[in-house]
Design an enzyme around this catalytic site. Structure first.
Site, mmCIF file in Angstrom:
data_model
loop_
_atom_site.group_PDB
_atom_site.id
_atom_site.type_symbol
_atom_site.label_atom_id
_atom_site.label_comp_id
_atom_site.label_asym_id
_atom_site.label_seq_id
_atom_site.Cartn_x
_atom_site.Cartn_y
_atom_site.Cartn_z
ATOM 1 N N MET A 30 0.845 -1.203 0.000
ATOM 2 C CA MET A 30 0.000 0.000 0.000
ATOM 3 C C MET A 30 0.877 1.249 0.000
ATOM 4 S SD MET A 30 -3.479 -0.897 1.980
ATOM 5 C CE MET A 30 -2.945 -0.550 3.627
ATOM 6 N N GLY A 31 2.155 1.084 -0.336
ATOM 7 C CA GLY A 31 3.036 2.229 -0.479
ATOM 8 C C GLY A 31 3.555 2.764 0.839
ATOM 9 N N LEU A 33 6.727 3.201 1.446
ATOM 10 C CA LEU A 33 7.600 2.041 1.651
ATOM 11 C C LEU A 33 8.643 2.276 2.739
ATOM 12 C CD1 LEU A 33 8.204 1.111 -2.093
ATOM 13 C CD2 LEU A 33 6.398 0.310 -0.558
ATOM 14 N N HIS A 37 9.316 -3.382 3.478
ATOM 15 C CA HIS A 37 8.896 -3.592 2.080
ATOM 16 C C HIS A 37 10.109 -3.843 1.189
ATOM 17 C CE1 HIS A 37 5.529 -0.761 3.410
ATOM 18 N NE2 HIS A 37 4.860 -1.830 2.997
ATOM 19 N N ASP A 150 2.601 -9.264 9.332
ATOM 20 C CA ASP A 150 1.163 -9.440 9.144
ATOM 21 C C ASP A 150 0.861 -10.948 9.089
ATOM 22 O OD1 ASP A 150 0.711 -6.616 8.922
ATOM 23 O OD2 ASP A 150 1.638 -6.729 6.949
ATOM 24 N N GLN A 153 -2.584 -12.056 7.926
ATOM 25 C CA GLN A 153 -2.733 -11.818 6.482
ATOM 26 C C GLN A 153 -2.071 -12.942 5.684
ATOM 27 O OE1 GLN A 153 -2.542 -7.891 4.434
ATOM 28 N NE2 GLN A 153 -0.445 -8.450 3.994
ATOM 29 N N SER A 186 4.186 1.253 8.112
ATOM 30 C CA SER A 186 3.888 2.585 7.570
ATOM 31 C C SER A 186 3.134 3.406 8.603
ATOM 32 C CB SER A 186 3.043 2.462 6.297
ATOM 33 O OG SER A 186 3.705 1.632 5.373
HETATM 34 O O1 PAF Z 1 -0.026 -5.704 3.473
HETATM 35 C C1 PAF Z 1 -0.498 -4.784 2.773
HETATM 36 O O2 PAF Z 1 0.137 -3.755 2.558
HETATM 37 C C2 PAF Z 1 -1.876 -4.944 2.154
HETATM 38 O O3 PAF Z 1 -2.747 -5.576 3.023
HETATM 39 C C3 PAF Z 1 -1.848 -5.650 0.780
HETATM 40 C C4 PAF Z 1 -1.372 -7.078 0.903
HETATM 41 C C5 PAF Z 1 -0.949 -4.880 -0.170
HETATM 42 C C6 PAF Z 1 -3.265 -5.673 0.196
HETATM 43 O O4 PAF Z 1 -3.770 -4.406 0.014
#
Ligand code: PAF
Length: 288
Positions: A30-31, A33, A37, A150, A153, A186
């Site tokens: 999601m930028g 960075l 990342h 995460d 996730q 972020s």
């Molecule tokens: O981890 C993230 O930044 C977001 O959840 C992702 C995986 C880019 C999905 O929008």
């Protein structure tokens, strides 16, 4: 580096690389960075012929009272960093490009999206799974890279990939931390210097639990209670959860054996922060 804003452009770049026999590594972000990342990008760079990174603040994964509007953004800085780390394609679509009309189809990894962060963010993982499914269809990567911070996730996406037969390998990359242990995020930009100092309590709670495990403690509830007490005692910090779960099923563990995730989350100032530590336990043996 190619800068693509449309699905068509990114697909053309990937098709060209495929014709040249290159494998495709994909880093969805999601930028805004940070080094976490960039470690994903570096890992993808080592393992693939073409590296694609996406920068897209996905509205679908934010709840109504969450930080979608103020989520930090700086696309030019992101592009510069990606170039420095030898990314080949930056895909930065608009919301209209990704969602030209309201979605009728969503991906819901039902059970895995509910515990931990799912309790305070009930629609979050549906939003994540849906956008990641779309991005996988758009990019068609061989490997996709996600941060281990995460942890839920990663569990959700691995399960989606298995259930829906996406031909992609999910690679989770270890969390990058500040010298005092704070996991890079972020959302750390929301913290004042004082809040930032209190935020290290998440790492301190995890390290306390790790120490107890190395001493031989195997009771999930005992460790969860101890972490909760440490976080709860920190000024300026409101605990969301402290749990000990199986890394893949996210089910709470009474007794620690196999793949174990110590998972914590708390509100600090305007930020909601998460962290975790993952271990594999076989009897007395603890693998980190
Ligand atoms: O981890 C993230 O930044 C977001 O959840 C992702 C995986 C880019 C999905 O929008």
């Amino acid at each position: 580096m190619i800068r693509a804003t449309t699905i068509r452009e990114v697909r053309e770049a990937v098709q060209q690389a495929r014709r040249e026999g290159k494998s495709i590594g994909f880093v969805p972000t999601m930028g805004y960075l940070h080094d976490g990342h960039l470690r994903l990008v570096d890992t993808a760079r080592r393992e693939n012929g073409l590296v694609v990174a996406s920068v897209f603040v996905n509205p679908l994964q934010f709840g109504p009272n969450e930080d979608l509007q103020r989520y930090p953004r700086d696309l030019e800085r992101d592009a510069h960093l990606l170039m420095q780390h030898r990314c080949d394609v930056l895909f930065a679509p608009s919301v209209e490009e990704m969602y030209p009309r309201p979605m009728e189809t969503v991906v819901d990894v039902a059970r895995l999206g509910q515990p931990l962060c799912g309790r305070s963010r009930p629609t979050h993982f549906r939003g994540v799974a849906t956008v990641v499914a779309k991005l996988f269809h758009i990019v068609g990567p061989d490997r996709a890279y996600f941060g281990r911070k995460d942890g839920q996730q990663v569990a959700v996406i691995r399960r989606m990939v298995e259930d829906l037969n996406f031909p992609v390998e999910i690679v989770d990359v270890p969390t990058v931390r500040e010298p005092d242990g704070l996991a890079l995020s972020s959302r750390n930009v929301y913290l004042t210097p004082e809040e930032r100092a209190h935020a290290t309590v998440l790492y301190r709670a995890l390290q306390w639990a790790r120490g107890r495990i190395l001493e031989g403690v195997r009771s999930g509830p005992e460790l969860a209670r101890g972490m909760a007490e440490i976080i709860g005692a920190e000024p300026g910090v409101r605990m969301d959860y402290a749990e000990v779960v199986h890394t893949d099923t996210l089910e709470p563990l009474e007794h620690l054996e196999g793949r174990v995730m110590l998972a914590v989350a708390a509100y600090v100032g305007k930020a909601r922060l998460i962290d975790n530590l993952q271990l594999t336990i076989r009897g007395d043996e603890v693998l980190e």
